[in-house]
Design a protein around this motif. Sequence first.
Motif, PDB file in Angstrom:
ATOM      1  N   SER A   1     -15.450  17.985  -1.123  1.00  0.00           N
ATOM      2  CA  SER A   1     -15.908  19.371  -1.248  1.00  0.00           C
ATOM      3  C   SER A   1     -15.724  20.148   0.050  1.00  0.00           C
ATOM      4  CB  SER A   1     -17.381  19.395  -1.676  1.00  0.00           C
ATOM      5  OG  SER A   1     -18.230  18.956  -0.632  1.00  0.00           O
ATOM      6  N   ARG A   2     -15.664  19.442   1.164  1.00  0.00           N
ATOM      7  CA  ARG A   2     -15.459  20.080   2.463  1.00  0.00           C
ATOM      8  C   ARG A   2     -14.008  19.973   2.935  1.00  0.00           C
ATOM      9  NH1 ARG A   2     -20.108  16.942   3.445  1.00  0.00           N
ATOM     10  NH2 ARG A   2     -18.878  15.530   4.746  1.00  0.00           N
ATOM     11  N   GLY A   3     -13.141  19.443   2.091  1.00  0.00           N
ATOM     12  CA  GLY A   3     -11.736  19.299   2.469  1.00  0.00           C
ATOM     13  C   GLY A   3     -11.507  18.241   3.523  1.00  0.00           C
ATOM     14  N   ARG A   4     -12.392  17.224   3.564  1.00  0.00           N
ATOM     15  CA  ARG A   4     -12.321  16.203   4.611  1.00  0.00           C
ATOM     16  C   ARG A   4     -11.943  14.833   4.059  1.00  0.00           C
ATOM     17  NH1 ARG A   4     -12.572  17.730   9.890  1.00  0.00           N
ATOM     18  NH2 ARG A   4     -13.643  15.774  10.362  1.00  0.00           N
ATOM     19  N   LEU A   5     -11.621  14.752   2.757  1.00  0.00           N
ATOM     20  CA  LEU A   5     -11.229  13.485   2.134  1.00  0.00           C
ATOM     21  C   LEU A   5      -9.711  13.451   2.017  1.00  0.00           C
ATOM     22  CD1 LEU A   5     -12.380  10.886   0.694  1.00  0.00           C
ATOM     23  CD2 LEU A   5     -12.016  12.128  -1.449  1.00  0.00           C
ATOM     24  N   PHE A   6      -9.084  12.474   2.683  1.00  0.00           N
ATOM     25  CA  PHE A   6      -7.630  12.396   2.729  1.00  0.00           C
ATOM     26  C   PHE A   6      -7.131  11.079   2.126  1.00  0.00           C
ATOM     27  CE2 PHE A   6      -8.418  15.751   5.636  1.00  0.00           C
ATOM     28  CZ  PHE A   6      -7.249  16.493   5.732  1.00  0.00           C
ATOM     29  N   GLY A   7      -5.867  11.097   1.735  1.00  0.00           N
ATOM     30  CA  GLY A   7      -5.250   9.902   1.181  1.00  0.00           C
ATOM     31  C   GLY A   7      -3.900   9.629   1.818  1.00  0.00           C
ATOM     32  N   LEU A   8      -3.463   8.393   1.676  1.00  0.00           N
ATOM     33  CA  LEU A   8      -2.162   7.967   2.182  1.00  0.00           C
ATOM     34  C   LEU A   8      -1.527   7.069   1.139  1.00  0.00           C
ATOM     35  CD1 LEU A   8      -0.164   7.743   4.654  1.00  0.00           C
ATOM     36  CD2 LEU A   8      -1.406   5.649   5.256  1.00  0.00           C
ATOM     37  N   ASP A   9      -0.271   7.340   0.793  1.00  0.00           N
ATOM     38  CA  ASP A   9       0.434   6.518  -0.187  1.00  0.00           C
ATOM     39  C   ASP A   9       0.865   5.188   0.427  1.00  0.00           C
ATOM     40  OD1 ASP A   9       0.350   7.746  -2.649  1.00  0.00           O
ATOM     41  OD2 ASP A   9       2.204   8.882  -2.359  1.00  0.00           O
ATOM     42  N   TYR A  10       0.604   4.098  -0.292  1.00  0.00           N
ATOM     43  CA  TYR A  10       1.107   2.784   0.113  1.00  0.00           C
ATOM     44  C   TYR A  10       2.547   2.649  -0.370  1.00  0.00           C
ATOM     45  CZ  TYR A  10       1.281  -2.246   0.896  1.00  0.00           C
ATOM     46  OH  TYR A  10       1.625  -3.502   1.352  1.00  0.00           O
ATOM     47  N   PRO A  11       3.483   2.258   0.499  1.00  0.00           N
ATOM     48  CA  PRO A  11       4.890   2.217   0.108  1.00  0.00           C
ATOM     49  C   PRO A  11       5.288   0.978  -0.676  1.00  0.00           C
ATOM     50  CG  PRO A  11       4.664   1.616   2.412  1.00  0.00           C
ATOM     51  CD  PRO A  11       3.304   2.015   1.947  1.00  0.00           C
ATOM     52  N   GLY A  12       4.437  -0.028  -0.708  1.00  0.00           N
ATOM     53  CA  GLY A  12       4.743  -1.249  -1.438  1.00  0.00           C
ATOM     54  C   GLY A  12       4.090  -1.281  -2.806  1.00  0.00           C
ATOM     55  N   ARG A  13       3.794  -2.491  -3.265  1.00  0.00           N
ATOM     56  CA  ARG A  13       3.119  -2.658  -4.554  1.00  0.00           C
ATOM     57  C   ARG A  13       1.742  -3.277  -4.327  1.00  0.00           C
ATOM     58  NH1 ARG A  13       6.816  -6.047  -8.300  1.00  0.00           N
ATOM     59  NH2 ARG A  13       7.196  -7.144  -6.342  1.00  0.00           N
ATOM     60  N   TRP A  14       0.880  -3.044  -5.292  1.00  0.00           N
ATOM     61  CA  TRP A  14      -0.526  -3.451  -5.196  1.00  0.00           C
ATOM     62  C   TRP A  14      -0.954  -4.004  -6.551  1.00  0.00           C
ATOM     63  CZ3 TRP A  14      -4.364  -1.261  -8.256  1.00  0.00           C
ATOM     64  CH2 TRP A  14      -5.685  -1.504  -7.894  1.00  0.00           C
ATOM     65  N   ALA A  15      -1.696  -5.097  -6.531  1.00  0.00           N
ATOM     66  CA  ALA A  15      -2.152  -5.709  -7.775  1.00  0.00           C
ATOM     67  C   ALA A  15      -3.667  -5.757  -7.818  1.00  0.00           C
ATOM     68  CB  ALA A  15      -1.588  -7.119  -7.922  1.00  0.00           C
ATOM     69  N   ASP A  16      -4.219  -5.350  -8.941  1.00  0.00           N
ATOM     70  CA  ASP A  16      -5.651  -5.405  -9.190  1.00  0.00           C
ATOM     71  C   ASP A  16      -5.984  -6.776  -9.778  1.00  0.00           C
ATOM     72  OD1 ASP A  16      -8.270  -5.080  -9.986  1.00  0.00           O
ATOM     73  OD2 ASP A  16      -7.810  -3.735 -11.660  1.00  0.00           O
ATOM     74  N   VAL A  17      -6.781  -7.549  -9.046  1.00  0.00           N
ATOM     75  CA  VAL A  17      -7.167  -8.882  -9.524  1.00  0.00           C
ATOM     76  C   VAL A  17      -8.652  -8.861  -9.898  1.00  0.00           C
ATOM     77  CG1 VAL A  17      -6.917 -11.361  -9.105  1.00  0.00           C
ATOM     78  CG2 VAL A  17      -5.478  -9.770  -7.872  1.00  0.00           C
ATOM     79  N   GLY A  18      -9.084  -7.767 -10.490  1.00  0.00           N
ATOM     80  CA  GLY A  18     -10.464  -7.654 -10.940  1.00  0.00           C
ATOM     81  C   GLY A  18     -10.686  -8.187 -12.333  1.00  0.00           C
ATOM     82  N   HIS A  19      -9.610  -8.626 -13.004  1.00  0.00           N
ATOM     83  CA  HIS A  19      -9.706  -9.179 -14.351  1.00  0.00           C
ATOM     84  C   HIS A  19      -8.785 -10.396 -14.426  1.00  0.00           C
ATOM     85  CE1 HIS A  19      -5.759  -7.320 -15.282  1.00  0.00           C
ATOM     86  NE2 HIS A  19      -6.200  -6.340 -14.514  1.00  0.00           N
ATOM     87  N   PRO A  20      -9.006 -11.328 -15.377  1.00  0.00           N
ATOM     88  CA  PRO A  20      -8.240 -12.586 -15.387  1.00  0.00           C
ATOM     89  C   PRO A  20      -6.726 -12.398 -15.428  1.00  0.00           C
ATOM     90  CG  PRO A  20     -10.137 -12.759 -16.850  1.00  0.00           C
ATOM     91  CD  PRO A  20     -10.069 -11.320 -16.406  1.00  0.00           C
ATOM     92  N   GLY A  21      -6.259 -11.434 -16.203  1.00  0.00           N
ATOM     93  CA  GLY A  21      -4.820 -11.232 -16.298  1.00  0.00           C
ATOM     94  C   GLY A  21      -4.176 -10.811 -15.000  1.00  0.00           C
ATOM     95  N   GLY A  22      -4.981 -10.287 -14.083  1.00  0.00           N
ATOM     96  CA  GLY A  22      -4.440  -9.842 -12.808  1.00  0.00           C
ATOM     97  C   GLY A  22      -3.940 -10.969 -11.927  1.00  0.00           C
ATOM     98  N   ILE A  23      -4.429 -12.181 -12.161  1.00  0.00           N
ATOM     99  CA  ILE A  23      -4.011 -13.311 -11.329  1.00  0.00           C
ATOM    100  C   ILE A  23      -2.526 -13.594 -11.513  1.00  0.00           C
ATOM    101  CG2 ILE A  23      -4.311 -15.772 -10.870  1.00  0.00           C
ATOM    102  CD1 ILE A  23      -7.239 -15.460 -11.789  1.00  0.00           C
ATOM    103  N   ALA A  24      -2.097 -13.757 -12.778  1.00  0.00           N
ATOM    104  CA  ALA A  24      -0.686 -14.051 -13.049  1.00  0.00           C
ATOM    105  C   ALA A  24       0.198 -12.865 -12.647  1.00  0.00           C
ATOM    106  CB  ALA A  24      -0.492 -14.359 -14.537  1.00  0.00           C
ATOM    107  N   LEU A  25      -0.287 -11.634 -12.861  1.00  0.00           N
ATOM    108  CA  LEU A  25       0.504 -10.470 -12.478  1.00  0.00           C
ATOM    109  C   LEU A  25       0.686 -10.397 -10.962  1.00  0.00           C
ATOM    110  CD1 LEU A  25      -1.035  -7.803 -14.883  1.00  0.00           C
ATOM    111  CD2 LEU A  25       1.250  -8.796 -15.004  1.00  0.00           C
ATOM    112  N   ALA A  26      -0.374 -10.720 -10.234  1.00  0.00           N
ATOM    113  CA  ALA A  26      -0.269 -10.717  -8.769  1.00  0.00           C
ATOM    114  C   ALA A  26       0.667 -11.798  -8.274  1.00  0.00           C
ATOM    115  CB  ALA A  26      -1.657 -10.875  -8.148  1.00  0.00           C
ATOM    116  N   GLU A  27       0.579 -12.985  -8.883  1.00  0.00           N
ATOM    117  CA  GLU A  27       1.471 -14.075  -8.475  1.00  0.00           C
ATOM    118  C   GLU A  27       2.921 -13.746  -8.790  1.00  0.00           C
ATOM    119  OE1 GLU A  27      -1.602 -17.858  -8.793  1.00  0.00           O
ATOM    120  OE2 GLU A  27      -0.333 -17.375 -10.505  1.00  0.00           O
ATOM    121  N   GLU A  28       3.169 -13.083  -9.906  1.00  0.00           N
ATOM    122  CA  GLU A  28       4.525 -12.654 -10.246  1.00  0.00           C
ATOM    123  C   GLU A  28       5.017 -11.616  -9.232  1.00  0.00           C
ATOM    124  OE1 GLU A  28       7.005 -10.602 -13.960  1.00  0.00           O
ATOM    125  OE2 GLU A  28       4.847 -10.937 -14.105  1.00  0.00           O
TER     126      GLU A  28
END
Length: 222
Positions: free
Chosen positions: A191-218
């Motif tokens: 709301s104050r214009g002080r929240l910034f972001g940066l794009d990651y140039p690689g890939r990222w895997a969410d391992v918060g669920h069981p299927g994420g394990i095999a996807l991350a390993e792949e």
Amino acid sequence: MPDAVMIFAAGFGTRMGDLTKDRPKPLIEVGGQTLLDRTLELCAEVPRRVVNTHYLAEMIRDHLTDQDVTVIEESPEILDTGGGLRNALPVLGPNPVYTMNSDAVFAGPNPLTLLGDAWDFDRMDALLLCVPLERAIGRKGDGDFTLAEDGRLQRGGNRVYTGVQILKTDQLAGFPDHVFSLNRLWTEMASRGRLFGLDYPGRWADVGHPGGIALAEEMLGT
């Protein structure tokens, strides 16, 4: 560049089902290495490393016995990300800190190095590392933010928060609740214009669920 990092490892990992009946989610292995160890490797050069615990806390404490890491057990309740970070400030100190979730895997450059190089203390209250949906492996649903050309973040869009950020912590004192999410702090910063972001140039895997394990390993080719 911050000299302290907070690693969030206190959750129950309920989305993991049976995998977290006898171990906390940060000790689940991906490619023969625990999620927590992968996270700690990324911040190996950060002088002060703090891990919070709650569910099966003793297992995480035992796992970290020989490592230079401060373990903070949250009891009797989990404090969520905002409350947990505020609870750790006596160890982390008053300066901006890195925070990291312990259920993500990265394929590409070190995310903390990228954030440290892009951090601008005068312009930013927080700098969140994000990734476009097409490079967010295992992500279910929409993105979290829109990244403007000037680097500012707003809610909704095709950028996914990777769980890694640099954050000023002085505003945490203003929340009266004992348990609260950093999402509330981000909303105020945006709301104050002080929240910034940066794009990651690689890939990222969410391992918060069981299927994420095999996807991350792949993704990692393991």
